[in-house]
Every structure is written in C-alpha cells, then in structure tokens.
Design a protein around this motif. Structure first.
Motif, short mmCIF file in Angstrom:
data_model
loop_
_atom_site.label_atom_id
_atom_site.label_comp_id
_atom_site.label_asym_id
_atom_site.label_seq_id
_atom_site.Cartn_x
_atom_site.Cartn_y
_atom_site.Cartn_z
N TYR A 1 -4.94 16.46 -11.12
CA TYR A 1 -4.15 16.95 -9.98
C TYR A 1 -2.73 17.23 -10.45
O TYR A 1 -2.18 16.52 -11.28
N ALA A 2 -2.16 18.31 -9.91
CA ALA A 2 -0.80 18.71 -10.25
C ALA A 2 0.18 18.08 -9.26
O ALA A 2 -0.17 17.76 -8.13
N SER A 3 1.42 17.91 -9.72
CA SER A 3 2.49 17.46 -8.82
C SER A 3 3.80 18.08 -9.26
O SER A 3 3.91 18.61 -10.37
N GLY A 4 4.80 17.97 -8.40
CA GLY A 4 6.12 18.49 -8.72
C GLY A 4 6.92 17.61 -9.65
O GLY A 4 8.09 17.90 -9.91
N GLY A 5 6.31 16.56 -10.17
CA GLY A 5 7.00 15.70 -11.13
C GLY A 5 6.68 14.24 -10.92
O GLY A 5 6.17 13.83 -9.87
N ASN A 6 6.95 13.43 -11.93
CA ASN A 6 6.75 11.99 -11.83
C ASN A 6 7.59 11.43 -10.69
O ASN A 6 8.79 11.67 -10.61
N GLY A 7 6.94 10.67 -9.81
CA GLY A 7 7.65 10.06 -8.70
C GLY A 7 7.76 10.93 -7.47
O GLY A 7 8.29 10.49 -6.45
N SER A 8 7.28 12.16 -7.52
CA SER A 8 7.32 13.04 -6.35
C SER A 8 6.35 12.53 -5.29
O SER A 8 5.45 11.72 -5.56
N ALA A 9 6.51 13.03 -4.07
CA ALA A 9 5.60 12.63 -2.99
C ALA A 9 4.16 13.01 -3.32
O ALA A 9 3.22 12.27 -3.01
N GLY A 10 3.98 14.18 -3.99
CA GLY A 10 2.64 14.59 -4.39
C GLY A 10 2.02 13.65 -5.41
O GLY A 10 0.81 13.39 -5.38
N HIS A 11 2.85 13.15 -6.32
CA HIS A 11 2.39 12.17 -7.31
C HIS A 11 1.95 10.89 -6.60
O HIS A 11 0.88 10.33 -6.89
N MET A 12 2.78 10.42 -5.66
CA MET A 12 2.46 9.19 -4.95
C MET A 12 1.17 9.34 -4.15
O MET A 12 0.34 8.43 -4.09
N ALA A 13 0.98 10.52 -3.52
CA ALA A 13 -0.23 10.76 -2.75
C ALA A 13 -1.47 10.74 -3.64
O ALA A 13 -2.51 10.19 -3.26
N GLY A 14 -1.36 11.34 -4.83
CA GLY A 14 -2.49 11.34 -5.76
C GLY A 14 -2.86 9.94 -6.20
O GLY A 14 -4.06 9.59 -6.28
N GLU A 15 -1.86 9.12 -6.48
CA GLU A 15 -2.13 7.74 -6.90
C GLU A 15 -2.73 6.92 -5.77
O GLU A 15 -3.60 6.07 -5.99
N LEU A 16 -2.27 7.18 -4.54
CA LEU A 16 -2.82 6.45 -3.40
C LEU A 16 -4.29 6.84 -3.18
O LEU A 16 -5.13 5.98 -2.88
N LEU A 17 -4.61 8.12 -3.34
CA LEU A 17 -6.00 8.56 -3.22
C LEU A 17 -6.87 7.88 -4.27
O LEU A 17 -7.98 7.40 -3.96
#
Length: 334
Positions: free
Chosen positions: A166-182
């Motif tokens: 999964y892609a994200s806008g960077g380490n620690g971004s909201a997208g990163h956090m959502a991916g880790e929560l999933l």
C-alpha cells in the motif's frame, strides 16, 4: 507656588493613580481594536491544500468582524516549521495557526526532536473541519485479483501474505497509520511504500506501481466518479456526505476503525481568555454558514465548529490514539 520637587511628586502620584485605575492594555484590548494591523492565519503547509483553502475562506468571511485577515504559508518538516514559528509569536490574538492531526496528534510521537510542545505551546480556538480517508484500488487490480470489496481484499491478503503493498504520503502520514491499523485489525501482511506526498502516492496506485492506498476522499473523489478508482470503504465511523454510497470500514467488516483528517485554529499558549473567546465567537458562525459548508464540501471536508474546550478534548483523545498507532507502525523521524 510649587517648587520643582513638589511638582514632580504630584505628577508621580497622578501617574501612579492612573496606572491603578486603568486596566492593563494587553488584557483589555480586543482584536478588532488593533487598527491597521491585520490578523494572520499561518498555514504550516504549502498553498492549495485543504488547510490553505479553508484558511482563505475563513479569512474572507470573518473580515467584517475581525478586520483584515491574511493567510501566510510557512511549510516545512511535516508542519513543524510553521508551528514552531507561531509558538514564538506574541500572545495578542493577532496570529493564529491552522494545526492538524499531523501537527498535534502524530508528529509528537513521530519526531524525536519536535520544535514545539503540541500539548502546552498552543491554545485551541475552534475545530475547523474533518475529512475522511478512503481505501481505494484500481479496476485493473480488481480484475487481476478478484478483489471487489474490503472482505475480498482481506481474504486475498491472508492467502498471499506479503505480496500486496500500500502507498502512503510518507512515514507517519494518516494513510500510513490507516494501513497499519488495517494490518493489525485483520492480521494481514501488507508492505508499506511511502512517497514524498499524497499526490505521487496516489499516482503510483493509478499507474499500477502500487496496489492500494488510504487517500483523502476529496483527492480521490473525481477518479472514483470517473471509474478510475474503486472505493472499498471510508475510514470514519459514519459515511461521508460527499459520497454516501461508500460504506464505512465497520460496515465493510473491520470494526473499531476511525481514522480521519481534522484541522483547526489555535493561538500561542499565553493568549488571554478574552481574546481566545473573541476569536472563537467570530469564527464559529462563519463555519456554520451554509456558504462555508458548501465550499468545504466541494473538497470533501465537513465544517465542524466547536468550542475551544471541545477542540482541546478532541486533541487529547487523538494524541492518545496516535501514540498507540505510531508505536504500532514503527515509524520514526530522527
């Protein structure tokens, strides 16, 4: 006839009496009474994003109450540059900053040396808006894997551990956090691919370089409507009014999932109560105005005015949530 010493003593008594009678200016002054000096809203991110657009809409609408309001962009280091700048400004109500989930809930646990104290260097004025993220894939990815729903994605990931990314806008971004929560909620293994910003991350999904992304709904809405992206779920507790046909993560089978973007206005910590109240009372009606609500909805945000106290409570709750999520992700910026 008064001699020089008597006259000076009399002047001193009058001056002392006057100082005792009149209130100190910094406590009595109002923001509107500052004359030609404009109120400034500092946005700690580049021009053109949701925080910037929101700040400019507020600046225009609140001018009849507060006088001239200008927006100043001070981007850098994930919002840290602008926040550090505002914490050093005079606490006179003339400088506000548009803080966000990143600056006040994620960065405190992501950065080893944060140049401001998210909890103690600022006072909340009002929450401005919230915006959901959305989990999206492409039709090509769907055709290749058979994934058409969030349940399909989880089942595919369990059958193919470590093969999806999964892609994200960077380490620690909201997208990163959502991916880790999933990953945590579903017990699946996805590889995180960070990019330098949300735009290149989304482009990587659209071009087939990466498999999926938790993107801001406003950013993905046009591609979803055009059929270039398939939306599996929004990341908030409730469906988004922008695209109410998209289910929530809980409705799609993943409970206890509530990650969203929020941003709001703050002032330096020593700003007096009366000035915080004046700012909040001036800005909240603007955010509740139907025209403002319509403007925000156009880029996927929900105008969400609150009292300073309620905004402060939200930040406390969000810091507790993201402290756990950042630790779970293992993300760190030294």
């Amino acid at each position: 006839m008064l001699n020089r010493r008597t006259l000076l003593s009399a002047i001193g008594v009058v001056a002392l009496s006057s100082a005792s009678y009149f209130p100190i200016a910094s406590h009595a002054a109002t923001i509107k009474g500052e004359g030609s000096r404009p109120v400034r809203i500092v946005v700690p991110y580049p021009p053109g994003g949701p925080l910037d657009v929101s700040a400019r809409a507020i600046a225009d609408a609140v001018a009849p109450v507060l006088g001239t309001v200008v927006v100043e962009n001070r981007p850098g280091a994930g919002g840290n540059v602008g926040m550090a700048y505002v914490k050093r400004r005079p606490a006179d109500g003339m400088t506000l900053v548009m803080g966000a989930v990143a600056t006040h809930a994620i960065n405190p646990f992501l950065f080893k040396n944060l140049p401001y104290d998210a909890e103690n260097d600022f006072r909340p004025v009002t929450l401005v808006a919230t915006a959901p993220n959305v989990l999206v894939i492409t039709p090509e990815f769907s055709a290749k894997t058979g994934v058409k729903s969030l349940k399909d994605l989880v089942d595919y990931a369990k059958a193919n551990p470590g093969k999806l990314n999964y892609a994200s806008g960077g380490n620690g971004s909201a997208g990163h956090m959502a991916g880790e929560l999933l990953k945590n909620r579903c017990g699946i293994d996805l590889v995180h691919i960070p990019f330098a910003g949300a735009s290149p991350a989304l482009l990587s999904v659209l071009s087939g370089q990466t498999d999926l992304i938790f993107d801001n709904l406003a950013s993905s809405a046009a591609n979803i409507r055009a059929g270039k992206l398939l939306a599996l779920a929004v990341t908030t507790k409730e469906r988004s009014p922008l695209m109410p046909e998209i289910p929530t993560m809980a409705e799609a089978g993943v409970p206890d999932f509530d990650i969203y973007t929020w941003f709001g206005l703050m002032v330096p910590a020593k700003t007096p109560d009366n000035l915080v109240a004046e700012l909040s009372d001036a800005i909240r009606p603007v955010l509740a105005d139907p025209e403002t609500v319509k403007k925000f909805a156009a880029f996927g945000a929900v105008a969400s005015p609150t009292s300073p106290e309620d905004f402060g409570k939200l930040m406390v709750e969000e810091r507790a949530k993201y402290k756990e999520l950042v630790a779970l992700s293992g993300a760190r910026v030294d």
